[in-house]
Enzyme design. Structure first.
Site, PDB file in Angstrom:
ATOM      1  N   LYS A   4     -91.106  22.997 -26.589  1.00 36.17           N
ATOM      2  CA  LYS A   4     -91.521  24.208 -25.638  1.00 36.17           C
ATOM      3  C   LYS A   4     -92.886  24.933 -25.992  1.00 36.17           C
ATOM      4  CE  LYS A   4     -86.518  24.566 -23.939  1.00 36.17           C
ATOM      5  NZ  LYS A   4     -85.739  25.810 -23.850  1.00 36.17           N
ATOM      6  N   TYR A  30     -85.459  22.888 -14.091  1.00 36.33           N
ATOM      7  CA  TYR A  30     -84.367  23.749 -14.391  1.00 36.33           C
ATOM      8  C   TYR A  30     -83.357  24.044 -13.164  1.00 36.33           C
ATOM      9  CZ  TYR A  30     -85.789  23.969 -19.367  1.00 36.33           C
ATOM     10  OH  TYR A  30     -86.075  23.785 -20.461  1.00 36.33           O
ATOM     11  N   HIS A  86     -86.305  21.292 -26.003  1.00 36.38           N
ATOM     12  CA  HIS A  86     -85.230  21.215 -25.145  1.00 36.38           C
ATOM     13  C   HIS A  86     -84.558  19.878 -25.633  1.00 36.38           C
ATOM     14  CE1 HIS A  86     -83.135  20.184 -21.260  1.00 36.38           C
ATOM     15  NE2 HIS A  86     -83.629  19.007 -21.368  1.00 36.38           N
ATOM     16  N   GLU A 113     -83.837  13.340 -16.451  1.00 42.41           N
ATOM     17  CA  GLU A 113     -84.809  14.141 -17.081  1.00 42.41           C
ATOM     18  C   GLU A 113     -85.907  13.032 -17.578  1.00 42.41           C
ATOM     19  OE1 GLU A 113     -81.864  17.825 -18.222  1.00 42.41           O
ATOM     20  OE2 GLU A 113     -82.987  16.351 -20.102  1.00 42.41           O
ATOM     21  N   ASN A 168     -86.835  29.110 -27.404  1.00 38.35           N
ATOM     22  CA  ASN A 168     -86.108  28.168 -28.520  1.00 38.35           C
ATOM     23  C   ASN A 168     -86.813  26.697 -28.886  1.00 38.35           C
ATOM     24  OD1 ASN A 168     -85.279  27.014 -26.266  1.00 38.35           O
ATOM     25  ND2 ASN A 168     -83.034  27.642 -26.368  1.00 38.35           N
TER      26      ASN A 168
HETATM   27  P1  IDP Z   1     -79.879  24.500 -23.932  1.00 40.65           P
HETATM   28  O1  IDP Z   1     -81.225  24.406 -23.754  1.00 40.65           O
HETATM   29  O2  IDP Z   1     -79.387  24.612 -25.303  1.00 40.65           O
HETATM   30  O3  IDP Z   1     -79.084  23.284 -23.292  1.00 40.65           O
HETATM   31  P2  IDP Z   1     -79.105  26.046 -21.481  1.00 40.65           P
HETATM   32  O4  IDP Z   1     -77.988  26.778 -21.463  1.00 40.65           O
HETATM   33  O5  IDP Z   1     -79.103  24.484 -20.706  1.00 40.65           O
HETATM   34  O6  IDP Z   1     -79.470  25.837 -22.969  1.00 40.65           O
HETATM   35  O7  IDP Z   1     -80.363  26.841 -21.016  1.00 40.65           O
HETATM   36  C1  IDP Z   1     -81.612  26.423 -20.810  1.00 40.65           C
HETATM   37  C2  IDP Z   1     -82.572  27.144 -21.372  1.00 40.65           C
HETATM   38  O8  IDP Z   1     -82.711  28.198 -20.728  1.00 40.65           O
HETATM   39  C3  IDP Z   1     -82.542  27.417 -22.696  1.00 40.65           C
HETATM   40  O9  IDP Z   1     -82.981  26.412 -23.692  1.00 40.65           O
HETATM   41  C4  IDP Z   1     -83.433  28.969 -22.978  1.00 40.65           C
HETATM   42  O10 IDP Z   1     -84.632  28.491 -23.243  1.00 40.65           O
HETATM   43  C5  IDP Z   1     -83.107  29.369 -21.651  1.00 40.65           C
HETATM   44  N1  IDP Z   1     -82.024  30.280 -21.801  1.00 40.65           N
HETATM   45  C6  IDP Z   1     -80.652  30.046 -21.746  1.00 40.65           C
HETATM   46  N2  IDP Z   1     -79.824  31.109 -21.900  1.00 40.65           N
HETATM   47  C7  IDP Z   1     -80.574  32.055 -21.869  1.00 40.65           C
HETATM   48  C8  IDP Z   1     -80.380  33.630 -21.865  1.00 40.65           C
HETATM   49  O11 IDP Z   1     -79.215  34.054 -21.945  1.00 40.65           O
HETATM   50  N3  IDP Z   1     -81.587  34.431 -21.732  1.00 40.65           N
HETATM   51  C9  IDP Z   1     -82.853  33.838 -21.712  1.00 40.65           C
HETATM   52  N4  IDP Z   1     -82.900  32.483 -21.572  1.00 40.65           N
HETATM   53  C10 IDP Z   1     -81.963  31.626 -21.756  1.00 40.65           C
HETATM   54 MG    MG Z   2     -79.254  22.766 -21.140  1.00 37.76          MG
END
Ligand code: IDP
Ligand code: MG
Length: 139
Positions: free
Chosen positions: A11, A51, A117, A128, A114
């Site tokens: 990312k 997304y 992905h 994807e 974070n």
């Molecule tokens: P994942 O990447 O661990 O599968 P997902 O729930 O699919 O997590 O969420 C997609 C992306 O959205 C996350 O990797 C993160 O960048 C962002 N995200 C998820 N939850 C939050 C939140 O509570 N606040 C802000 N961004 C979030």
């Molecule tokens: Mg996810």
């Protein structure tokens, strides 16, 4: 092993911090093979499409802004049980909850930024991977 693929993106936060090399080293060190790879930059529209599944969630707009804020590296990876194995390597979504030694624990700066992905199912991995790469680009 056929079909055992996952899709990942380094990312914008991790790319701009210069952590791509260290992350790719961890990925290869964990036994993943790179089947396709490219550096690119998402438009807000493309990030929104990628997304789309999250479009009702409160963080969706911020997520699309952030994912289009700088370059990313997209990859298709192969390994036995690739999806689960890769989720284990990257750690929990929130780096504060991510296990020691995981990519997110080491490189993520927040629950949004974070670092990486990882696909959440075999079906989504195929979708994807197809979003970024043609069949000919995967070998
Ligand atoms: P994942 O990447 O661990 O599968 P997902 O729930 O699919 O997590 O969420 C997609 C992306 O959205 C996350 O990797 C993160 O960048 C962002 N995200 C998820 N939850 C939050 C939140 O509570 N606040 C802000 N961004 C979030
Ligand atoms: Mg996810």
């Amino acid at each position: 092993m056929t079909g055992h693929i996952t899709f990942t993106m380094i990312k914008p936060d991790a790319f701009s911090a210069g952590n791509s090399g260290a992350i790719i080293k961890m990925i290869e060190g964990a036994g993943f093979r790179i089947q396709a790879m490219k550096k690119t930059k998402l438009s807000k529209e493309v990030a929104g499409k990628f997304y789309e599944i999250h479009k009702e969630r409160p963080f969706y707009q911020d997520l699309c802004e952030y994912m289009s804020s700088g370059p990313i590296i997209a990859m298709v990876l192969t390994k036995e049980l690739a999806v689960d194995s890769f989720r284990e390597l990257i750690g929990a979504t929130d780096p504060a909850q991510a296990a020691p030694g995981t990519i997110r624990q080491l490189f993520a700066t927040s629950i949004e930024a974070n670092a990486i992905h990882g696909s959440d199912s075999d079906e989504n991995a195929q979708i994807e991977a197809g979003f970024f790469f043609s069949e000919l680009e995967r070998y």
